[in-house]
Design a protein around this motif. Structure first.
Motif, PDB file in Angstrom:
ATOM      1  N   LYS A 189     -11.594 -31.145  -2.585  1.00  0.00           N
ATOM      2  CA  LYS A 189     -10.970 -32.356  -2.125  1.00  0.00           C
ATOM      3  C   LYS A 189     -10.418 -32.027  -0.762  1.00  0.00           C
ATOM      4  O   LYS A 189      -9.855 -32.948  -0.084  1.00  0.00           O
ATOM      5  CB  LYS A 189     -10.088 -32.630  -3.063  1.00  0.00           C
TER       6      LYS A 189
ATOM      7  N   SER B 162      -3.900 -43.318   6.269  1.00  0.00           N
ATOM      8  CA  SER B 162      -3.583 -42.875   5.115  1.00  0.00           C
ATOM      9  C   SER B 162      -4.332 -41.760   4.514  1.00  0.00           C
ATOM     10  O   SER B 162      -4.813 -41.547   3.271  1.00  0.00           O
ATOM     11  CB  SER B 162      -3.997 -44.132   4.286  1.00  0.00           C
ATOM     12  N   LYS B 163      -4.274 -40.666   5.369  1.00  0.00           N
ATOM     13  CA  LYS B 163      -4.795 -39.371   5.246  1.00  0.00           C
ATOM     14  C   LYS B 163      -3.574 -38.178   5.320  1.00  0.00           C
ATOM     15  O   LYS B 163      -2.567 -38.529   5.977  1.00  0.00           O
ATOM     16  CB  LYS B 163      -5.832 -39.175   6.132  1.00  0.00           C
ATOM     17  N   THR B 180      -7.458 -36.639   0.890  1.00  0.00           N
ATOM     18  CA  THR B 180      -7.035 -37.959   0.828  1.00  0.00           C
ATOM     19  C   THR B 180      -5.920 -38.379   0.083  1.00  0.00           C
ATOM     20  O   THR B 180      -5.447 -37.269  -0.755  1.00  0.00           O
ATOM     21  CB  THR B 180      -8.204 -38.725   0.266  1.00  0.00           C
TER      22      THR B 180
END
Ligand SMILES: Cc1cc2nc3c(=O)[nH]c(=O)nc-3n(C[C@H](O)[C@H](O)[C@H](O)COP(=O)(O)OP(=O)(O)OC[C@H]3O[C@@H](n4cnc5c(N)ncnc54)[C@H](O)[C@@H]3O)c2cc1C
Ligand SMILES: Nc1ncnc2c1ncn2[C@@H]1O[C@H](COP(=O)(O)O)[C@@H](O)[C@H]1O
Lengths: 328, 268
Positions: A189, B162-163, B180
């Motif tokens: 991720k 928005s990261k 994220t």
């Protein structure tokens, strides 16, 4: 199979030093448990490392080879270890408390629904009851906690440089077993955007035989020139306390201690460092600690072999000059 | 929609307490300070609060909400309210007699339940480790429990758009990573000095009351918090070393004699 499973780390196609250390640590538990020592090696290509692990004491070597394991993100290593542990069902899982292991260990434990001992410096097992305990420094090294593990497998991360890898056994006969795992690249991720290495010039701090460390009592970045000069004379490296790095006098790569580096030097010369337990953690294996401090009650003197009480501004130049003459 | 940030902060004994003033409580298996040395907020948690407030500064106060959560048996209000005086919006205290001497797994259960009860979050910011038991475990448990990405040991935390973008500390350098949201990040002292509370901040904090929850409010019972890694014994290591002090006519003389001594001992 049960057993004590060492989660190995590789460096440049060979076993990383921590792997040998973990195999030594594993012996402390495998004997009393009466169970074999396993090593888990994960790489895109394991090469000769299974044999190396055998030579370092592994009786069974589990090899996971997957192209995704080339410089793998922690999530993929985690997934591989999780799958192997579920298959092998070891009694104990040992990891190094390295940059990888300190993230891997807790996440593995959570996925297995078990507790974790982080940063163990000693391990023990009762041969009768098979109860496993570990010692870990707490309160910045001011105290040591002896903890028990009530869940199984027992997952433990071991502090580097505490156990010594043994000389390789030239004729090992480990059982080598390839373990298939399913890895999903999408599990990773976190995307690395860039890496910046700041290699210090000269002798590497972690490998130097002599280290000269400077503390807040130096008053600023300037005096580190003198420390540098001394280190060069002695063929050593310079280090610093966190107070110095927090003040911006030296980069963080020079920090020695609990949240900095551990050094393996024989000799550490501490100039104007108080000797907080968190700092001492990084020099715990040093035999000769030499301290210069104006405060005779400074904690560093409790660990020192030789000490000088007084102002470094007067002591250090005279010391350096005399060293110069001696090493000429 | 504001960006919701949750920061976890633990009240600990002051780690700057000189070793000579620390007392071992072998019954409760913890170290204690004399009553005149108040507890502090774990240093790395102050760095975590600072990281969250810097995001708030960057995005504008109205666009970011910072909620601080702390779990413990008891709190010194003047100490634990510091995040509010620094500029955090809310303080949630999970305070219960059952929260004495929890291990990391149990602590994570409590914080997970508290985070879920708070509800909305985009980012969880934790300290890299608590200076009492130095475990460095709870945040990784939280990330796993929440099923979100986890970035450890940050020296810079930013949320452009928005990261999450983080500069991490490595042993010999740094690494810039991206994830994220929602995500969890642990912060280290390399982030830099946490801000001092302003007078206005202190006055605001005096008026603001923390939200306090008991274990039962989180749907947890003490039985769920049995330690998986109980401390059997806590002891203070003793040093066998004896320091030989170098004497001399003056400090320069001591410096010279130290060099000669080290040569004699074959150290240099
Ligand atoms: C969780 C945590 C992790 C930490 N990790 C680390 C770590 O990894 N590494 C680390 O180093 N610290 C670490 N610390 C910080 C540690 O607790 C101390 O605060 C720090 O080591 C103090 O650094 P110092 O000895 O340079 O400064 P000080 O404690 O301020 O000591 C300065 C010394 O200089 C002496 N001095 C002053 N002037 C002179 C002079 N003219 N001549 C001679 N002597 C003089 C003084 O007597 C004093 O003893 C950590 C703290 C915490 C809470
Ligand atoms: N009781 C607690 N309350 C709030 N936050 C905590 C608590 N325990 C741990 N944390 C958080 O988790 C981080 C790491 O703690 P630890 O794993 O105990 O070293 C701390 O820096 C805090 O941010």
């Amino acid at each position: 199979m049960a057993g004590v499973l060492v989660v190995g780390e590789l460096a440049n196609g060979s076993l990383a030093s921590i792997t040998g250390e973990l195999l030594t640590a594993a012996r402390k538990l495998a004997g009393p448990l009466g169970e074999p020592i396993g090593a888990l090696l994960m790489a895109d290509r394991a090469g000769n490392t299974a044999k190396e692990a055998g030579q370092a004491g592994a009786e069974v070597v589990y090899v996971v080879e997957d192209p995704l394991l080339k410089e793998p993100p922690v999530e993929l290593v985690l997934s591989a270890v999780e799958q192997v542990v579920k298959k092998v069902q070891p009694t104990v899982v040992l990891l190094g408390r390295t940059p990888l292991g300190r993230d891997l260990g807790p996440r593995l434990a959570f996925r297995l629904g078990v507790g974790l001992v982080q940063d163990a410096v000693d391990l023990a097992c009762d041969a009768q009851t098979k109860k496993v305990t570990a010692n870990r420094p707490v309160y910045g090294g001011n105290a040591v906690a002896k903890v028990a593990l009530n869940s199984r497998p027992h997952v433990i991360t071991v502090r580097p440089k505490v156990f010594e890898a043994t000389a390789p056994n030239p004729a090992p006969s480990p059982k080598v077993e390839a373990v298939p795992v399913k890895l999903d690249a999408a599990a990773a991720k976190i995307k690395v955007l860039k890496r910046t290495q700041q290699e210090a010039a000269g002798v590497k701090l972690e490998e130097a035989r002599i280290v000269v460390g400077g503390g807040r009592g130096l008053g600023g970045p300037e005096p580190f020139k003198q420390l540098d000069e001394l280190a060069k004379l002695l063929g050593g490296a310079v280090g610093a306390s966190r107070a110095v790095c927090d003040a911006g006098w030296m980069p963080y790569a020079y920090q020695i201690g609990l949240t900095g580096k551990s050094i393996t030097a024989d000799t550490y010369i501490a100039i104007a460092i108080s000797g907080a337990s968190q700092h001492l953690t990084g020099i715990s294996t040093v035999k000769n600690i030499i301290a210069v401090n104006k405060d005779a009650e400074a904690n560093i003197f409790k660990e020192a072999r030789f000490g000088v009480v007084g102002d470094w501004k007067k002591i250090l130049p005279a010391f350096i000059q005399q060293v110069q003459e001696l090493v000429k | 929609m504001p960006l919701n940030i949750i920061v976890t902060a633990k009240q600990v004994i002051d780690p700057e307490t000189p070793a000579s003033a620390l007392r071992l409580n072998s019954q409760l298996k913890r170290m204690e300070t004399p009553p005149n040395i108040p507890p502090v907020i774990n240093g790395f948690d102050e760095n975590a609060i600072e990281a969250a407030l810097r995001i708030k500064d960057a995005k504008g106060a109205a666009n970011v909400k910072v909620t601080v959560i702390s779990a413990g048996k008891s709190f010194v209000l003047d100490v634990i309210k510091k995040p509010l005086s620094m500029g955090a919006d809310e303080l949630v205290l999970v305070q219960d007699d059952a929260l004495e001497g929890l291990d990391a797994f149990a602590t994570a259960q409590v914080l997970l339940a508290a985070i879920k009860k708070v509800g909305k979050f985009d980012l969880v910011v934790c300290g890299r480790q608590a200076s009492d038991y130095d475990q460095a475990q709870v945040p990784l448990f939280l990330a796993e429990g929440l099923g979100i990405p986890c970035v450890t040991i940050a020296k810079k935390v930013e949320v452009p758009e928005s990261k999450l973008v983080v500069e991490r500390v490595l042993p010999n350098g740094t690494e810039e990573v991206e994830a994220t949201l929602p995500a969890l990040v642990t912060v280290s002292n390399e982030l830099g000095q946490p801000r001092y509370p302003t007078l206005r901040g202190i006055m605001m904090a005096t008026r603001k009351q923390p939200t306090t929850w008991k274990l039962g409010d989180l749907g947890l019972s003490p039985a769920a918090l049995q330690p998986k890694v109980p401390i059997e014994q806590l002891f203070v290591p003793t040093s066998q070393r004896q320091c030989e002090f170098i004497n001399g006519e003056n400090e320069e003389d001591k410096g010279r004699k130290l060099a000669l001594k080290l040569r004699e001992a074959k150290i240099i």
